[in-house]
Scaffold this active site. Sequence first.
Site, mmCIF file in Angstrom:
data_model
loop_
_atom_site.group_PDB
_atom_site.id
_atom_site.type_symbol
_atom_site.label_atom_id
_atom_site.label_comp_id
_atom_site.label_asym_id
_atom_site.label_seq_id
_atom_site.Cartn_x
_atom_site.Cartn_y
_atom_site.Cartn_z
ATOM 1 N N ARG A 152 24.002 60.394 46.631
ATOM 2 C CA ARG A 152 24.131 59.668 47.902
ATOM 3 C C ARG A 152 23.929 60.702 49.000
ATOM 4 N NH1 ARG A 152 28.581 55.313 49.827
ATOM 5 N NH2 ARG A 152 27.130 54.095 48.573
ATOM 6 N N HIS B 219 19.135 51.375 49.487
ATOM 7 C CA HIS B 219 20.350 51.281 48.656
ATOM 8 C C HIS B 219 20.029 50.407 47.432
ATOM 9 C CE1 HIS B 219 24.380 51.665 47.499
ATOM 10 N NE2 HIS B 219 25.012 50.973 48.432
ATOM 11 N N GLN C 67 22.706 48.725 45.052
ATOM 12 C CA GLN C 67 23.429 47.588 45.634
ATOM 13 C C GLN C 67 22.616 46.297 45.493
ATOM 14 O OE1 GLN C 67 26.674 47.701 47.215
ATOM 15 N NE2 GLN C 67 26.405 45.549 46.755
ATOM 16 N N ASP D 34 25.715 43.360 56.850
ATOM 17 C CA ASP D 34 26.233 44.704 56.566
ATOM 18 C C ASP D 34 26.844 45.240 57.863
ATOM 19 O OD1 ASP D 34 26.687 47.198 55.380
ATOM 20 O OD2 ASP D 34 24.582 47.801 55.362
ATOM 21 N N CYS E 140 27.747 44.063 51.151
ATOM 22 C CA CYS E 140 27.873 45.177 50.200
ATOM 23 C C CYS E 140 29.217 45.865 50.279
ATOM 24 C CB CYS E 140 26.731 46.170 50.398
ATOM 25 S SG CYS E 140 26.766 47.025 51.988
ATOM 26 N N ARG F 93 28.407 45.930 40.637
ATOM 27 C CA ARG F 93 27.799 47.267 40.761
ATOM 28 C C ARG F 93 27.935 47.995 39.422
ATOM 29 N NH1 ARG F 93 27.407 49.987 45.626
ATOM 30 N NH2 ARG F 93 26.471 51.598 44.337
HETATM 31 N N1 NVA Z 1 24.449 50.394 55.428
HETATM 32 C C1 NVA Z 1 25.722 50.981 55.038
HETATM 33 C C2 NVA Z 1 26.025 50.632 53.612
HETATM 34 C C3 NVA Z 1 27.334 51.168 53.103
HETATM 35 C C4 NVA Z 1 27.541 50.896 51.639
HETATM 36 C C5 NVA Z 1 25.651 52.490 55.240
HETATM 37 O O1 NVA Z 1 24.600 53.077 54.966
HETATM 38 O O2 NVA Z 1 26.648 53.076 55.666
HETATM 39 N N1 CP Z 2 28.641 49.194 48.844
HETATM 40 C C1 CP Z 2 28.821 50.514 48.670
HETATM 41 O O1 CP Z 2 27.908 51.267 48.350
HETATM 42 O O2 CP Z 2 30.114 50.923 48.841
HETATM 43 P P1 CP Z 2 30.640 52.422 48.923
HETATM 44 O O3 CP Z 2 30.130 53.014 50.197
HETATM 45 O O4 CP Z 2 32.146 52.284 48.897
HETATM 46 O O5 CP Z 2 30.141 53.175 47.724
#
Ligand code: NVA
Ligand code: CP
Length: 302
Positions: free
Chosen positions: A102, A129, A132, A217, A257, A285
């Site tokens: 990540r 992502h 997800q 989101d 998500c 997930r």
């Molecule tokens: N769009 C959000 C998703 C978090 C799981 C982010 O990138 O922070």
């Molecule tokens: N939806 C998702 O990726 O959650 P986290 O940021 O908690 O991993």
Amino acid sequence: MKHYLQFNDLSADEYTYLFERAALIKKKFKAYEKHHPLVDRTLAMIFEKASTRTRVSFEAGMYQLGGSVVHLTTGDSQLGRAEPIEDSAKVISRMVDLVMIRTYEQSKIESFAANSRVPVINGLTNEYHPCQILADIFTFIEHRGSIAGKTVAWVGDGNNMANTWLQAAALLGFKVHVSTPRGYEVDEKLAGATAGSYQFFSDPLEACKGADLVTTDVWTSMGYEAENEARKKAFADWRVDAEMMAVARPDALFMHCLPAHRGEEVEADVIDGPQSVVWDEAENRMHAQKALMEYLLLGKVA
Ligand code: NVA
Ligand code: CP
């Protein structure tokens, strides 16, 4: 060797297999039946941004497959002290069988993959992502059957989730109605948007009309916190509420998500209401990623 850096790294046929496999793996998990195809395999998880679901789902999932995990963050590894990503990839991939990352720019995960001896999975970047959306579509299929020909309404930011929904629509044959505030549109190139699978609406209510799934989101994704105040103003009308759900199909689902901010991108009566499947979505997930990890390491086993 296959990496999973964006949704269209796999074909529609491969997704058909993965959704079936995830269902089987989930069934075995619910029955406390052992499923240990990855004994002696190790997953390295690298987090440069925070996580709850991604961490727990990959870590618990890998143990349930018989393997083990190593957890690294920027703060507690040399990644935070500017060791080049290429060097990190060469070292880490000599010691483990699979890597989940990540991070910020997609180019970082691409550099890692280009220097890795083992498959690399995108656990979220600024651009995409895919894990997800893999889980979201698996969840849709569980509740409503095939997503082909269906309509998904995306209300909110043109972010990593939106881009990935659009990639999935072009690949799996469904449509996304996208409504974002001006200045926060999706990058159509990044999203691989095709004419038949993508339609833009300036009014979020219009985007929700006739949708089989309404999804949103956070207004401010990780890495964009400095824009928070400006975004709060720009996104005020992009809050999924009962009125938007009422113009969608009567059997429409709601997904998010997570993490969610009730009263910002979604009203509590929607996310906590009868059309919401957010808890199944979060749980899935793990099941979907177990199928993905098994596939990347062993290929089709059924
Ligand atoms: N769009 C959000 C998703 C978090 C799981 C982010 O990138 O922070
Ligand atoms: N939806 C998702 O990726 O959650 P986290 O940021 O908690 O991993």
